[in-house]
Write a protein that holds these residues in place. Structure first.
Motif, mmCIF file in Angstrom:
data_model
loop_
_atom_site.group_PDB
_atom_site.id
_atom_site.type_symbol
_atom_site.label_atom_id
_atom_site.label_comp_id
_atom_site.label_asym_id
_atom_site.label_seq_id
_atom_site.Cartn_x
_atom_site.Cartn_y
_atom_site.Cartn_z
ATOM 1 N N ALA A 412 0.838 -1.197 0.000
ATOM 2 C CA ALA A 412 0.000 0.000 0.000
ATOM 3 C C ALA A 412 0.871 1.244 0.000
ATOM 4 N N GLN A 413 1.948 1.152 0.767
ATOM 5 C CA GLN A 413 2.850 2.285 0.864
ATOM 6 C C GLN A 413 3.452 2.609 -0.495
ATOM 7 N N ARG A 414 3.811 1.495 -1.188
ATOM 8 C CA ARG A 414 4.486 1.692 -2.456
ATOM 9 C C ARG A 414 3.598 2.484 -3.436
ATOM 10 N N LEU A 415 2.298 2.316 -3.285
ATOM 11 C CA LEU A 415 1.382 2.998 -4.211
ATOM 12 C C LEU A 415 1.460 4.512 -4.065
ATOM 13 N N THR A 416 1.735 4.924 -2.827
ATOM 14 C CA THR A 416 1.766 6.370 -2.611
ATOM 15 C C THR A 416 3.026 6.993 -3.176
ATOM 16 N N GLN A 417 4.003 6.157 -3.522
ATOM 17 C CA GLN A 417 5.243 6.700 -4.065
ATOM 18 C C GLN A 417 5.102 6.792 -5.577
ATOM 19 N N ALA A 418 4.994 8.007 -6.088
ATOM 20 C CA ALA A 418 4.925 8.182 -7.532
ATOM 21 C C ALA A 418 6.335 8.251 -8.096
ATOM 22 N N LYS A 419 6.391 8.345 -9.422
ATOM 23 C CA LYS A 419 7.720 8.315 -10.019
ATOM 24 C C LYS A 419 8.482 9.602 -9.765
ATOM 25 N N SER A 420 7.747 10.680 -9.731
ATOM 26 C CA SER A 420 8.447 11.941 -9.460
ATOM 27 C C SER A 420 8.050 12.453 -8.095
ATOM 28 N N PRO A 437 -4.147 9.113 6.507
ATOM 29 C CA PRO A 437 -2.694 9.115 6.744
ATOM 30 C C PRO A 437 -1.958 8.373 5.632
ATOM 31 N N VAL A 438 -0.759 8.812 5.373
ATOM 32 C CA VAL A 438 0.047 8.191 4.313
ATOM 33 C C VAL A 438 0.305 6.731 4.659
ATOM 34 N N ARG A 439 0.615 6.497 5.936
ATOM 35 C CA ARG A 439 0.820 5.119 6.385
ATOM 36 C C ARG A 439 -0.458 4.656 7.055
ATOM 37 N N LEU A 440 -1.007 3.546 6.587
ATOM 38 C CA LEU A 440 -2.305 3.110 7.074
ATOM 39 C C LEU A 440 -2.206 2.584 8.499
ATOM 40 N N PHE A 441 -3.218 2.915 9.285
ATOM 41 C CA PHE A 441 -3.217 2.418 10.673
ATOM 42 C C PHE A 441 -3.533 0.938 10.718
ATOM 43 N N MET A 442 -4.577 0.574 10.014
ATOM 44 C CA MET A 442 -5.001 -0.826 10.060
ATOM 45 C C MET A 442 -4.983 -1.384 8.659
ATOM 46 N N ARG A 446 -9.188 -5.493 3.369
ATOM 47 C CA ARG A 446 -10.154 -4.633 2.703
ATOM 48 C C ARG A 446 -9.691 -3.197 2.682
ATOM 49 N N VAL A 447 -9.162 -2.753 3.753
ATOM 50 C CA VAL A 447 -8.668 -1.376 3.795
ATOM 51 C C VAL A 447 -7.642 -1.178 2.698
ATOM 52 N N CYS A 448 -6.759 -2.162 2.546
ATOM 53 C CA CYS A 448 -5.716 -2.030 1.550
ATOM 54 C C CYS A 448 -6.321 -1.957 0.148
ATOM 55 N N LYS A 449 -7.306 -2.817 -0.028
ATOM 56 C CA LYS A 449 -7.926 -2.822 -1.355
ATOM 57 C C LYS A 449 -8.540 -1.458 -1.660
ATOM 58 N N ASP A 450 -9.277 -0.914 -0.678
ATOM 59 C CA ASP A 450 -9.913 0.387 -0.871
ATOM 60 C C ASP A 450 -8.873 1.474 -1.046
ATOM 61 N N PHE A 451 -7.818 1.341 -0.258
ATOM 62 C CA PHE A 451 -6.762 2.332 -0.357
ATOM 63 C C PHE A 451 -6.176 2.325 -1.766
ATOM 64 N N GLU A 452 -6.019 1.120 -2.266
ATOM 65 C CA GLU A 452 -5.468 0.986 -3.606
ATOM 66 C C GLU A 452 -6.376 1.706 -4.627
ATOM 67 N N LYS A 453 -7.639 1.420 -4.440
ATOM 68 C CA LYS A 453 -8.604 2.046 -5.355
ATOM 69 C C LYS A 453 -8.529 3.561 -5.241
ATOM 70 N N LEU A 454 -8.476 4.039 -4.034
ATOM 71 C CA LEU A 454 -8.428 5.477 -3.793
ATOM 72 C C LEU A 454 -7.231 6.090 -4.497
ATOM 73 N N ILE A 455 -6.077 5.411 -4.294
ATOM 74 C CA ILE A 455 -4.872 5.965 -4.889
ATOM 75 C C ILE A 455 -5.016 5.986 -6.406
ATOM 76 N N GLN A 456 -5.606 4.916 -6.918
ATOM 77 C CA GLN A 456 -5.782 4.877 -8.382
ATOM 78 C C GLN A 456 -6.655 6.052 -8.849
ATOM 79 N N SER A 457 -7.709 6.249 -8.096
ATOM 80 C CA SER A 457 -8.608 7.357 -8.467
ATOM 81 C C SER A 457 -7.876 8.689 -8.392
#
Lengths: 554, 471
Positions: A412-420, A437-442, A446-457
């Protein structure tokens, strides 16, 4: 072993018959004293009675000895006793006639008128063999009256008692146990005039008191004989030892010894137990030391110089394990041990632990990939779960799993790291606006999945904005150039009109496009606002567009 | 010569001077030549006295047991405490011990020995009367004495030896020391269980430690009195001991049945004295002690409960009994009683009360463990562990079955700390004649010959020399 046995073993033919025994010729010796003729008449049977005459074969041993008188040099009285002695040893002349010498005169104590008795044999001059064992300890010289008065007077010890003590010491050869046992000094009555009236108190002397007194006397006498500066080493040592005698300490020591002797059975048992314990501890320590030494010697084996940092991460470690297993397998394929070793972690992994992440370790993955039949069979034996159960137990199936252990939150963390960095910054801004938060608490599944979706959006929105900005700036440029053209035209034609209205519908259209995305309402709002921000300041616009241009180029 | 170097094996040397060792005890007197391993002459110290033809006659040696002469009465010259009381008779008994077997009587004047018929007028009157031959004129004599012998008795002993027996050299040694020597020890704690006394003697370097010498009268005779008390209270019927000389014939009976016996009767004027009967009863009792009596092996006392909870007496009851047949044919199996007879040697409370006994009930201080304790308390503390590691058991009564085991247990219980080691020769004669054997060893050593008190020294210094020389 008989010869027949040997032949049997060597498969030799047996000999026809046993070899005849050599006939022993019994030659009976003709006894002496019988003539040959007479003996011949006797035939083979010897007469029942031995005809041999007893021949005197020399004197028996005891006849070499004789009863001989002797004196003992260790005696002062010249007592003559008789003992058996070898005859040749005595150098004395043979006794002329034994009869006239009365036996008791030999036995009797030598009398002074011995020279008158001519028949008493002269005693052998040689020394009595046992006289040399008459040894006495070397004692210091006895003091004289003068010496006593000058050096040895004591309040506690009278002269008489001191004399008595020194006599006893001489008599019993400084054996203190005996001296103390026999010490029984009776003070003389005449030295104390009124002693008759009083019963003289029995003065009990302990061995320590006696020792102290005697050692003092002996040391003094020794130093009187030779001053300490002239003493030999042994003498000096003795002198020092005697002077340093401490009766109190000796008494204390004996009290302790008595205590030690009179311990109760319990104390003895306890002591034995403690000693046993001590023995155990020391032996354990010894074991420990030897084990440690072994370990050290093992550590001294040359260590590999390679860098170990690559193995310090969990992924590195699992890779190392993998390579080791590979190496192992290449050595002995499908060894039972290898299978077992591989099987075991899978068996140990509890299915309930799946909530934590992957149910299968990479090792089992590898094992499954290798496809040993037994492992498949065991896998089939695992009951299949319904989707509901899978969801409940958190069982998941992965299409493809990268090697190594990884954390779900890492992904999940890796998703928040963009190329630039700028993009990353933008993502972070968007998340902070959403109060996520950038680093997820829990970081649950499911949270990760949603987080992934969020980041994609968010990413999608950011892209959309970028595109819209680009389009906007193009529109603006085109409008500007159009206005320029119109102005020129107006200037040319004298007509001028507002152009700002035409830009707005474009932007709105873009925003509507953003709303149609999968992104939630708030995210779209944020993006809108972000877009708004840029719109508000016209000065930044060009810079933003520059950057987005740059990014596009990349 | 360096005293720290032990002498070479060849240097340990015997040098026999045909010395006689005389070991007078309360019950028996032992005599023999030094260097032999057992005394040649073993006679009872008791002697008999009777009147025949108006003359008082004396009987010595084993003869006292044989014939129940009319009016024969038995005496012992030695007192109950082991010290000689009747010196004249003691001298005669001792003299008999070596004359009968060792030296023989000297040939007297052939004219007077009764073998030659010489008419009175032929008797050569001019022949000088030979000086009376004395029995020991060519043998040095080593005698033994108990550790508590008073100085007077010692002086009297040397007087007899020098003046009556004319020995050229004499020495008086303590029985304890000699028993230790017989066990090959120069330092030991000697426990001597004799007939009239038990004694504990600490020995250091071949000398007794006078302050540690302890003795009490709980010897073999005391055990006999305890056995008599048991017989008196015997359950099927009280047992009386009838010596063999009173029995004319008997027939075998079942165990516990009254004896079928025909007694011999002596008319009042022909009958021997009661002391003779007591002597012979004592012989039967000795046999009983040898065959039946047993010391409770321990480790706890007979009266104490054993670790399993069952009392030791019950344990003793379960052991099979031992049968004994008396001279009159009465026989019985003795169970726990055989343990009780000697228990009071270790536990004063276990003594069997008997108002008729000559022995007063023992005090706790008279028992063996207490004697050992008192003895050790009298010696230097540094010496005690060494003495406990060298306990020597000697004396005829120590041959009681199980005695040394019990002694070992008692000592270990009393002194749990130091190592206790009891040395008891297994050989019967070595145990009975321990002090004689030690004397035999001592008097045949070459190095000992400087220790003798010679006749010359005796004449110079008088009998007091024994105090100076035999320390």
């Amino acid at each position: 072993m008989a010869a027949a046995d040997v032949r049997d073993m060597l498969d030799l033919p047996a000999e026809g018959q046993p070899r005849p025994h050599k006939k022993q010729k019994v030659v009976e010796k003709r006894p002496e004293g019988i003539t040959r003729e007479l003996y011949a008449l006797l035939g083979e049977r010897a007469p029942p009675i031995a005809i041999n005459e007893n021949k005197y074969k020399g004197r028996p041993k005891w006849m070499n000895k004789s009863m001989a008188p002797f004196t003992n040099n260790a005696r002062s009285d010249g007592l003559v006793l008789n003992h058996w002695q070898r005859k040749h040893e005595s150098a004395r002349p043979p006794v002329p006639t034994p009869a006239p010498a009365p036996s008791e005169s030999q036995m009797e104590v030598d009398q002074p008128k011995e020279e008158e008795k001519e028949d008493v044999p002269k005693l052998p001059e040689q020394e009595y063999a046992f006289a040399k064992y008459n040894v006495k300890p070397r004692l210091p010289r006895r003091y004289t009256d003068d010496e006593y008065n000058r050096h040895l007077t004591s309040d506690d010890w009278s002269r008489e008692e001191t004399d008595y003590l020194v006599d006893l010491v001489t008599d019993y050869d400084i054996r203190w146990v005996l001296i103390a046992d026999r010490y029984d000094y009776q003070p003389r009555m005449d030295s104390q005039p009124d002693a008759n009236a009083l019963v003289p108190a029995k003065h009990h002397r302990t061995m320590e008191q006696m020792k102290a007194r005697y050692y003092y006397i002996a040391a003094t006498m020794l130093s009187l004989e030779h001053p300490p500066s002239e003493m030999s080493e042994a003498e000096f040592e003795l002198h020092e030892k005697m002077l340093k005698f401490d009766p109190d300490r000796e008494r204390d020591r004996k009290e302790l010894a008595a205590l030690q002797l009179n311990r109760t059975a319990d104390e003895v048992r306890e002591e034995a137990m403690l000693l046993e314990e001590l023995k155990r501890i020391t032996s354990n320590e010894q074991n420990f030391i030897t084990e440690r030494r072994e370990l050290y010697s093992r550590l001294e084996v040359p260590i590999s110089v390679g860098n170990t940092t690559m193995y310090q991460s969990s992924a590195g470690l699992s890779q190392l394990l993998q390579t080791l297993l590979q190496a192992d397998k290449s050595k002995k394929r499908r060894s039972i041990l290898g299978d077992g070793a591989i099987q075991s972690p899978a068996g140990q992994t509890p299915t309930t632990a799946g909530g934590m992440g992957r149910a299968d370790t990479p090792v089992t993955q590898a094992a499954n990939k290798k496809g040993s039949i037994t492992s498949r069979e065991t896998n089939q034996m695992v009951r299949t779960l319904t989707p509901a159960e899978e969801a409940r137990y958190g069982v998941q199936h992965h299409e493809r799993v990268s090697a190594g252990v990884q954390f779900r939150s890492d992904r999940a963390q890796r998703l928040t790291q963009a190329k630039s960095n700028v993009q990353t910054q933008k993502l972070a801004n968007a998340l902070s606006e959403l109060e996520i938060p950038v680093r997820l608490f829990m970081p649950t599944e499911r949270v990760c999945k949603d987080f992934e979706k969020l980041i994609q959006s968010v990413n999608m929105l950011l892209d959309a904005r970028k595109v819209s900005e680009k389009v906007e700036s193009e529109i603006r440029v085109l409008e500007a150039s159009k206005m320029e053209r119109e102005r020129k035209l107006r200037e040319a034609a004298g007509i001028s009109g507002p152009s700002a209205d035409s830009g707005h519908p474009h932007v709105k259209k873009e925003n509507e496009d953003g709303d149609t995305g999968v992104l939630g309402h708030s995210a779209a709002q944020g993006a809108q606002q972000g877009g708004g921000n840029h719109k508000r300041s016209a000065s930044v616009l060009s810079a933003v567009s520059d950057k987005s241009n740059k990014r596009q180029r990349r | 010569m360096n005293p720290s170097n032990p002498p070479q094996a060849a240097e340990y040397g015997g040098d026999e001077v045909s010395a006689i060792v005389l070991d007078p005890g309360y019950s028996t007197t032992r005599a023999g030549f030094a260097g032999e391993d057992a005394p040649k002459s073993l006679i009872p110290t008791y002697y008999g006295k009777y009147n025949a033809d108006g003359q008082e006659k004396l009987v010595f040696g084993d003869d006292i047991f044989v014939t129940p002469r009319p009016g024969l009465s038995i005496y012992n010259p030695i007192g109950k405490d082991g010290i000689v009381e009747d010196w004249d008779m003691a001298e005669k008994v001792w003299e008999h011990s070596f004359i009968s077997r060792l030296t023989g009587t000297r040939a007297g004047n052939p004219f007077q020995n009764g073998l030659n018929d010489v008419s009175a007028d032929e008797l050569p009157t001019e022949m000088e009367v030979e000086s009376e031959e004395k029995p020991l004129s060519d043998s040095p004599l080593l005698m033994t004495e108990p550790g508590w012998n008073p100085a007077k008795a010692r002086e009297k002993t040397i007087e007899i030896a020098m003046e009556k027996w004319d020995t050229p050299a004499f020495y008086l040694a303590r029985t304890g020391v000699l028993a230790a020597f017989a066990s090959g020890k120069a330092s030991a704690l000697v426990i001597d269980i004799g007939a009239s006394n038990i004694s504990v003697t600490p020995i250091h370097d071949g000398m007794i430690l006078k302050r540690g010498v302890q003795h009490s009268p709980l010897g073999g005779d005391y055990i006999s009195s305890q056995i008599k008390a048991i017989f008196k209270a015997n359950s099927p019927q009280p047992i009386t001991i009838t010596p063999h000389y009173l029995i004319s014939s008997k027939s075998a009976v079942e165990a516990g049945q009254p004896p079928q016996v025909k007694y011999k009767t002596f008319p009042a004027d022909k009958a021997p004295d009661a002391s003779y009967r007591a002597l012979l009863e004592e012989r039967t009792l000795s046999e009983f002690k040898e065959c039946v009596v047993q010391v409770w092996p321990g480790p706890t006392r007979l009266s104490a409960p054993s670790p399993t909870g069952v009392s030791n007496e019950d344990m003793a009851r379960t052991t099979p009994g031992r049968p004994f047949e008396f001279p009159d044919g009465y026989n019985q199996v003795f169970g726990v009683d055989r343990f009780r007879a000697v228990e009071s040697l270790f536990d004063a409370k276990a003594a069997i009360p008997d108002p008729d006994s000559a022995f007063p009930p023992p005090t706790p201080a008279q028992t063996i463990p207490e004697l050992v304790k008192a003895s050790l308390a009298g010696v230097d503390v540094d010496l005690r562990p060494h003495l406990l590691a060298n306990v020597v058991v000697t004396g005829g009564s120590s041959l009681l079955y199980g005695f040394t085991d019990r002694l070992n247990h008692e000592l270990m219980q009393m002194f749990p700390g130091p190592r206790v080691r009891v040395t008891a020769p297994g050989n019967t004669s070595e145990r009975r004649f321990g002090s004689w054997i030690g004397g035999s060893i001592l008097a045949s050593l070459g190095t000992f010959h400087q220790m003798w008190i010679s006749k010359k020294e005796y004449e110079e210094h008088g009998p007091n020399i024994v105090e100076k020389r035999c320390k």
